[in-house]
Design a protein around this motif. Structure first.
Motif, mmCIF file in Angstrom:
data_model
loop_
_atom_site.group_PDB
_atom_site.id
_atom_site.type_symbol
_atom_site.label_atom_id
_atom_site.label_comp_id
_atom_site.label_asym_id
_atom_site.label_seq_id
_atom_site.Cartn_x
_atom_site.Cartn_y
_atom_site.Cartn_z
ATOM 1 N N UNK A 208 -5.434 -4.604 6.463
ATOM 2 C CA UNK A 208 -6.155 -5.552 5.599
ATOM 3 C C UNK A 208 -6.477 -4.945 4.239
ATOM 4 N N UNK A 209 -5.513 -4.211 3.686
ATOM 5 C CA UNK A 209 -5.720 -3.556 2.397
ATOM 6 C C UNK A 209 -5.738 -4.547 1.239
ATOM 7 N N UNK A 210 -5.524 -5.819 1.521
ATOM 8 C CA UNK A 210 -5.673 -6.848 0.492
ATOM 9 C C UNK A 210 -7.138 -7.216 0.281
ATOM 10 N N UNK A 211 -8.042 -6.597 1.042
ATOM 11 C CA UNK A 211 -9.485 -6.806 0.890
ATOM 12 C C UNK A 211 -10.144 -5.502 0.459
ATOM 13 N N UNK B 40 3.103 -5.357 -2.374
ATOM 14 C CA UNK B 40 1.754 -4.801 -2.361
ATOM 15 C C UNK B 40 1.117 -4.658 -3.734
ATOM 16 N N UNK B 41 1.725 -5.261 -4.740
ATOM 17 C CA UNK B 41 1.246 -5.078 -6.114
ATOM 18 C C UNK B 41 -0.217 -5.507 -6.295
ATOM 19 N N UNK B 42 -0.571 -6.665 -5.694
ATOM 20 C CA UNK B 42 -1.897 -7.232 -5.953
ATOM 21 C C UNK B 42 -3.035 -6.331 -5.505
ATOM 22 N N UNK B 43 -2.815 -5.537 -4.462
ATOM 23 C CA UNK B 43 -3.914 -4.703 -3.956
ATOM 24 C C UNK B 43 -3.822 -3.239 -4.389
ATOM 25 N N UNK B 44 -2.787 -2.896 -5.165
ATOM 26 C CA UNK B 44 -2.610 -1.486 -5.519
ATOM 27 C C UNK B 44 -3.745 -0.949 -6.372
ATOM 28 N N UNK B 45 -4.181 -1.715 -7.371
ATOM 29 C CA UNK B 45 -5.262 -1.250 -8.239
ATOM 30 C C UNK B 45 -6.528 -0.966 -7.430
ATOM 31 N N UNK C 273 1.784 -1.872 0.633
ATOM 32 C CA UNK C 273 2.772 -2.909 0.922
ATOM 33 C C UNK C 273 2.067 -4.192 1.332
ATOM 34 N N UNK C 274 2.868 -5.248 1.631
ATOM 35 C CA UNK C 274 2.286 -6.539 1.985
ATOM 36 C C UNK C 274 3.011 -7.189 3.143
#
Length: 313
Positions: free
Chosen positions: A272-275, A94-99, A212-213
């Motif tokens: 969809x927390x990557x968005x 989940x690193x990419x969406x944490x910020x 997470x991812x």
């Protein structure tokens, strides 16, 4: 008797036949067959160009929607989490969406007490015994942080319970964890390579967002996915929990929680927390939990209840 001259004549005839065949074949291809192939190639080029245009159009549409969600966050979120203490725990996937998740929490007014990045080593099945030992040695004897730790021999579960004890409020009537104990536990897990505190932990939180991812796909994927669920379970027992995930199928922790009749009653999920939209909804879901004691499953997956919580009037 077959002599050398016979061989020469035979080979000459073979090569002559091949040459004639090539000439005739080339002539044939230069006719209707070649025209047909040329038309097919041109048709494929045109289809490819149209599909590229379609992809570019969808990409622009997605970017527009993301920009709209970012602007709406500035309208919808302020004040929703004012005064609420939240710790962000980020898993490797989940690193990419944490910020983005942290940014939305702060836009909502949350007091982000810190961010902890759990490393792959923490979830690796080979670390089980070391995690069990560390859970015993990381805290000082008789520390409040060791209260009610599970004793089932599962390293990830025991260590997750210890981390939840030092990162979140203790139950009413239980002794509080001292700042010395909190710092000691986190430093020892960090020194062993199990986690990285990205921010100084300012104190205990009342809620946690677990970022997470996608599920794991290697040979130990089943055990690793199980460990991720145990991390979620231990933090859920210590405070309000929202899982900011990506996808809701397979061994994904979002899918597991939504399919579990017990966990789905206490853990909110966003698939969809990557968005930007999903990051916005993560803050709304947390506000719903800490403010209204209500749990929900949100996102775009088939097993989501809705895209976002119902906003209060």
């Amino acid at each position: 008797m077959i002599n050398f001259r016979y061989h020469v004549v035979s080979l000459t005839a073979v090569f002559l036949a091949l040459a004639i065949g090539l000439v005739v074949g080339t002539a044939a291809l230069n006719g209707p067959v070649a025209d047909s192939l040329r038309e097919n190639v041109n048709g494929l080029r045109k289809d490819n160009s149209l599909m590229r245009q379609s992809v570019n159009s969808m990409q622009k549409q997605l970017e527009t929607e993301e920009d709209f969600a970012a602007e709406m966050a500035e309208v919808v979120l302020p004040g929703k989490l004012t005064g609420r203490r939240v710790v962000v725990v980020s898993l490797p996937s989940g690193r990419d969406q944490t910020e983005g998740v942290v940014k939305m929490l702060r836009t909502a007014g949350a007091d982000v007490t810190g961010r902890v990045d759990v490393q792959d080593k923490f979830i690796n099945p080979d670390s089980n015994n070391n995690l069990l030992e560390l859970a015993v040695t990381a805290a000082r004897p008789n520390s409040a942080s060791t209260t009610n730790l599970p004793g089932n021999g599962h390293g990830v579960e025991t260590s997750s319970a210890l981390l939840a004890n030092v990162l979140l409020d203790r139950p009413a009537g239980s002794p509080a964890v001292s700042e010395t104990d909190r710092r000691s536990v986190l430093q020892q897990y960090a020194a062993a390579g199990y986690l990285t505190p990205e921010d100084k932990i300012s104190g205990p939180a009342e809620a946690v967002v677990l970022v997470t991812g996608q599920p794991y796909v290697d040979k130990d994927s089943a055990k690793k996915d199980e460990s991720v669920v145990k991390i979620a379970d231990m933090f859920d027992r210590a405070g309000a929990l929202v899982i900011a995930g990506m996808g809701s199928t397979g061994g994904n922790v979002v899918a597991v929680v939504r399919g579990d009749p017990t966990l789905s009653q206490t853990i909110s999920t966003v698939d969809n927390a990557n968005t930007v939209q999903g990051q916005l909804v993560t803050s709304l879901a947390l506000a719903e939990q800490v403010g209204g004691k209500k749990v929900g499953q949100y996102g775009v997956g088939d097993n989501a209840a809705s895209r976002l919580p119902k906003l209060p009037q």
